[in-house]
Design an enzyme around this catalytic site. Structure first.
Site, PDB file in Angstrom:
ATOM      1  CE  LYS A  45      -3.769   0.073   2.520  1.00 32.81           C
ATOM      2  NZ  LYS A  45      -4.686   0.194   3.669  1.00 32.81           N
ATOM      3  CE  LYS A  53      -3.084  -3.083  10.680  1.00 40.02           C
ATOM      4  NZ  LYS A  53      -3.428  -1.896   9.889  1.00 40.02           N
ATOM      5  CB  THR A  57      -9.248   6.627   5.504  1.00 39.91           C
ATOM      6  OG1 THR A  57      -8.106   6.600   6.363  1.00 39.91           O
ATOM      7  CG2 THR A  57      -9.294   5.338   4.718  1.00 39.91           C
ATOM      8  CB  SER A 104       0.007   8.436   8.505  1.00 43.28           C
ATOM      9  OG  SER A 104      -1.029   8.127   9.402  1.00 43.28           O
TER      10      SER A 104
END
Length: 411
Positions: A90, A102, A185, A344
């Site tokens: 991504k 993650k 988002t 971010s």
């Protein structure tokens, strides 16, 4: 098919499309590091409680690793691995200088008091502080965490390393968080949808849209799309689903949701079965909740012409094939929901520079990145004669593979 199997499958198809060497393919799949730590805290009643915290750092060929921290009772290692890998592709698709990670803690945040959550977050940070960092791995909020969690991580990390606002993103604005991050988002979904529709000579105005999931992403996407003239005909969340063929009044719905904690009981629409929202008649379907919701059982009944994947992995590979045969265009998650990680990145840049942007600049830069991202994905689709999902995956994998080779890391 679970998230890890689906992600691995898409990666392997992209690697084959790109003609990657099998050794390189293998090295790109293996995570850089997997961390598992025990976090023991005193609870408010004086008893001790132990939790397992973890972090999967997948790849850092293109820059520091980046990804959310979730607090959830069922933290599945496979799912975390898949999401860490997905972040690698991504960030590469978005063309921002990061790799993927993650992590999280296996706990139920609703069972813990604020002070217990703070102690847990601080212990987790103490165990991880040497393995994360401004130029190493930059965490962000995810399920069950938010700006306050990031503030605690920042404070605990700073005790060891000096004040370091860029160590996490998604912070409160008072501690160096970026303006526009909350809507990022959802706004990215708007820009992605605009870019896709432009390709077909259409605009958002007049398009009939269904939004499945009305959390942060779904609610912002619905609000911003309706402001551009899109007609939101149905919305669902965990409390239920509503529809109105003339269009739901989104500002009124937002007020209702704030008071009632869900869409259920909203008077500006008729109740509908939440299970049938994905097959509701519309032009654009936006799944913005959980993974795997569009599968082989319901894909044949989907009536939308376009699906914009605001959630992670909402469409199963089997459903992809069915939709493709029907001529439904699917805009994949690794591009469509990358607005959050892009802003971010802007937050991280602002923190490193010590110079904050106004919201207009944040939104304008986001639009540029999302528009360029779509052009890059389309270029990949043309050169490899593939659909948008494979175009996005091969774009991401190719960028990481090139960085890996240039750094002399090939096996």
């Amino acid at each position: 098919m679970n998230a890890l199997a689906a992600t691995n499958r898409n990666f392997k198809l992209a690697a084959r499309l790109l003609g990657l060497d099998s050794k390189l393919e293998k090295s790109l799949l293996i995570p850089f590091r997997e961390i598992k730590v025990e976090c023991t805290i005193p609870k408010d009643d004086g008893s001790l409680a132990s939790f397992v915290g973890f972090r999967v750092q997948h790849d850092n060929a293109r820059g520091p690793m980046k990804g959310g921290i979730r607090y959830h009772p069922e933290v599945d290692p496979d799912e975390v691995n898949a999401l860490a890998q997905l972040m690698t592709w991504k960030t590469a698709v978005a063309n921002i200088p990061y790799g993927g990670a993650k992590g999280g803690i296996g706990c139920n945040p609703s069972d813990l008091s604020i002070s217990e959550l703070e102690r847990l977050t601080r212990v987790f940070t103490q165990k991880l502080h040497d393995l994360i960092g401004v130029h190493t791995d930059v965490p962000a909020p995810d399920m069950g965490t938010g700006p306050q969690t990031m503030a605690w991580i920042l404070d605990e990390y700073s005790k060891f390393h000096g004040y370091s606002p860029a160590v996490v993103t998604g912070k409160p604005t008072d501690l160096g968080g970026s303006l526009g991050r909350d809507a990022a988002t959802g706004r990215g979904v708007l820009f992605a949808t605009e870019a896709l529709l432009k390709e077909y000579g259409k605009s958002i105005a007049g398009q009939r849209v269904v939004v499945q999931g009305f959390g942060n992403v779904g609610s912002w996407a619905a609000q911003l799309i309706s402001e551009q003239g899109g007609i939101i005909v149905a919305v669902s969340d965990i409390t239920g689903a509503i529809k109105n063929s003339n269009g739901i009044d989104i500002p009124s719905l937002l007020k209702h949701v704030k008071v009632n904690r869900g869409v259920k009981g909203f008077s500006g629409g008729d109740y509908m079965d939440p299970n049938s929202i994905l097959v509701e008649d519309c032009d654009i379907l936006i799944p913005a909740a959980l993974g795997g919701v569009i599968n082989r059982d319901n894909a044949k009944d989907v009536k939308a012409k376009f699906i914009i994947e605001a959630a992670n992995h909402p469409t199963d590979p089997e459903a992809d094939e069915i939709l493709s045969k029907k001529g439904v265009v699917v805009l994949p998650d690794i591009y469509a929901n990358s607005g959050g990680v892009t802003v971010s990145y802007f937050e991280w840049v602002q923190n490193i520079q010590g110079f904050m942007w106004d919201e207009e600049k944040v939104n304008a830069e986001l639009k540029t990145y999302m528009t360029n991202g779509f052009k890059d994905v389309k270029a990949m689709c043309k050169s490899h004669n593939c659909d948008l999902r494979m175009g996005a995956f091969s774009l991401g994998v190719n960028r990481v593979a090139r960085a890996t080779l240039l750094r002399g890391w090939e096996a």
